[in-house]
Design a protein around this motif. Structure first.
Motif, PDB file in Angstrom:
ATOM      1  N   ALA A  11      48.743  -3.798 -21.907  1.00 32.59           N
ATOM      2  CA  ALA A  11      48.229  -5.038 -21.324  1.00 32.59           C
ATOM      3  C   ALA A  11      49.359  -5.846 -20.697  1.00 32.59           C
ATOM      4  N   GLY A  12      50.135  -5.185 -19.838  1.00 30.40           N
ATOM      5  CA  GLY A  12      51.188  -5.872 -19.103  1.00 30.40           C
ATOM      6  C   GLY A  12      50.633  -6.598 -17.896  1.00 30.40           C
ATOM      7  N   ASN A  13      51.513  -6.906 -16.944  1.00 23.96           N
ATOM      8  CA  ASN A  13      51.115  -7.731 -15.805  1.00 23.96           C
ATOM      9  C   ASN A  13      50.019  -7.098 -14.960  1.00 23.96           C
ATOM     10  N   MET A  14      50.147  -5.802 -14.659  1.00 24.49           N
ATOM     11  CA  MET A  14      49.152  -5.168 -13.802  1.00 24.49           C
ATOM     12  C   MET A  14      47.805  -5.080 -14.497  1.00 24.49           C
ATOM     13  N   ALA A  15      47.819  -4.740 -15.780  1.00 21.44           N
ATOM     14  CA  ALA A  15      46.563  -4.655 -16.530  1.00 21.44           C
ATOM     15  C   ALA A  15      45.881  -6.016 -16.609  1.00 21.44           C
ATOM     16  N   THR A  16      46.642  -7.054 -16.907  1.00 19.39           N
ATOM     17  CA  THR A  16      46.032  -8.385 -17.020  1.00 19.39           C
ATOM     18  C   THR A  16      45.527  -8.872 -15.665  1.00 19.39           C
ATOM     19  N   SER A  17      46.199  -8.454 -14.579  1.00 20.34           N
ATOM     20  CA  SER A  17      45.694  -8.786 -13.251  1.00 20.34           C
ATOM     21  C   SER A  17      44.342  -8.127 -13.008  1.00 20.34           C
TER      22      SER A  17
END
Length: 272
Positions: A11-17
């Protein structure tokens, strides 16, 4: 099924985006789960998006129709081997990890429907560009699901061959950095011409944004747009000639070739 159940592994930046984009598209929060090893990040994501966030990958993937692999390429093999026994039957795997080919994912996860994609960082602002490639086990319905997932954060284009991912990486995956470099150089040149640093920086960034918007909405291609703003013997022509005298087009080609070559090298190394 209106909204498939989607699990994000990592759940890093791309996933949360992507999570934010899906919720903005009216996907119910209860149809989305995620896994994240850091407690503080789990709490933040759960609080911001109202989704269930687990420490355990298998718990997040339980009952999912789509599992999005959003972990770092260096740990992908370990994560996949541990997750494989817990995957639901008929699940669609969507990998947003750079450098991991479908053949490696199939070896680690078993015979699954897999869509490999290369998004870029403007997806964080829902202005991304993604190239997608689906393996032979992916159904038409699953392709539509993968497209809807990435479409939530920007442009989606399908690729006919997996090796084209390397070209997508060179053009759009790494591409934002090229434009940032140009903005840096224009800002520095503006300062040398006597502009305050903040003024030069704002002019460079807004000009880049405006030019990109024009290129996207215009009926003309970038070459024609360039010609239309390049008056004979004018200031723009003087600058363009200086670019070309320095080998600008050749240098861009060499840079993208280098990026594509490195992408293929990483796929070879990380997919073992």
């Amino acid at each position: 099924m209106t909204h498939p159940r989607i699990a994000f592994i990592g759940a890093g930046n791309m996933a949360t985006s992507l999570i934010g984009g899906l919720i903005a598209r009216s996907v119910p929060a209860e149809r989305i789960t995620a896994s994240e090893p850091q407690a503080e990040q789990r709490q933040r994501i759960a609080g911001e998006h109202g989704i269930a966030v687990f420490e355990d990958n298998a718990a997040a993937a339980a009952g999912a129709d789509i599992v999005v692999l959003a972990v770092k390429p260096q740990v992908m093999k370990e994560v996949c081997l541990a997750l494989a026994p817990a995957l639901p039957a008929g699940v669609l795997i969507v990998s947003i990890a750079a450098g991991i080919p479908c053949a490696s994912l199939e070896r680690w996860l078993g015979e699954q429907a897999i869509v490999r994609c290369m998004p870029n960082t403007p997806a964080l602002l829902h202005e991304g560009a993604s190239g997608l490639y689906a393996n032979a086990r992916t159904s038409a319905a699953q392709r539509e699901q993968a497209e809807a997932l990435l479409d939530a954060v920007g442009l989606v284009l399908w690729l006919d061959e997996e090796q084209q991912i390397d070209a997508v990486t060179a053009v759009s995956g790494s591409g934002p950095a090229y434009f940032f470099l140009l903005m840096e150089a224009m800002t520095a040149a503006g300062e040398r011409l006597g502009l305050p640093a903040e003024t030069a920086s704002l002019l460079a960034r807004q000009t880049a944004f405006g030019a990109a918007r024009m290129a996207l909405v215009s009926d003309f291609d970038p070459a024609e747009l360039r010609r239309r703003v390049t008056s004979p013997n004018g200031t723009t022509e003087a600058a363009i000639k200086a670019f070309q005298a320095g080998g600008f087009e050749v240098l861009v080609d060499q840079a993208l070739q280098a990026a594509a070559h490195r992408s293929a090298e990483l796929a070879e190394q990380l997919g073992q």
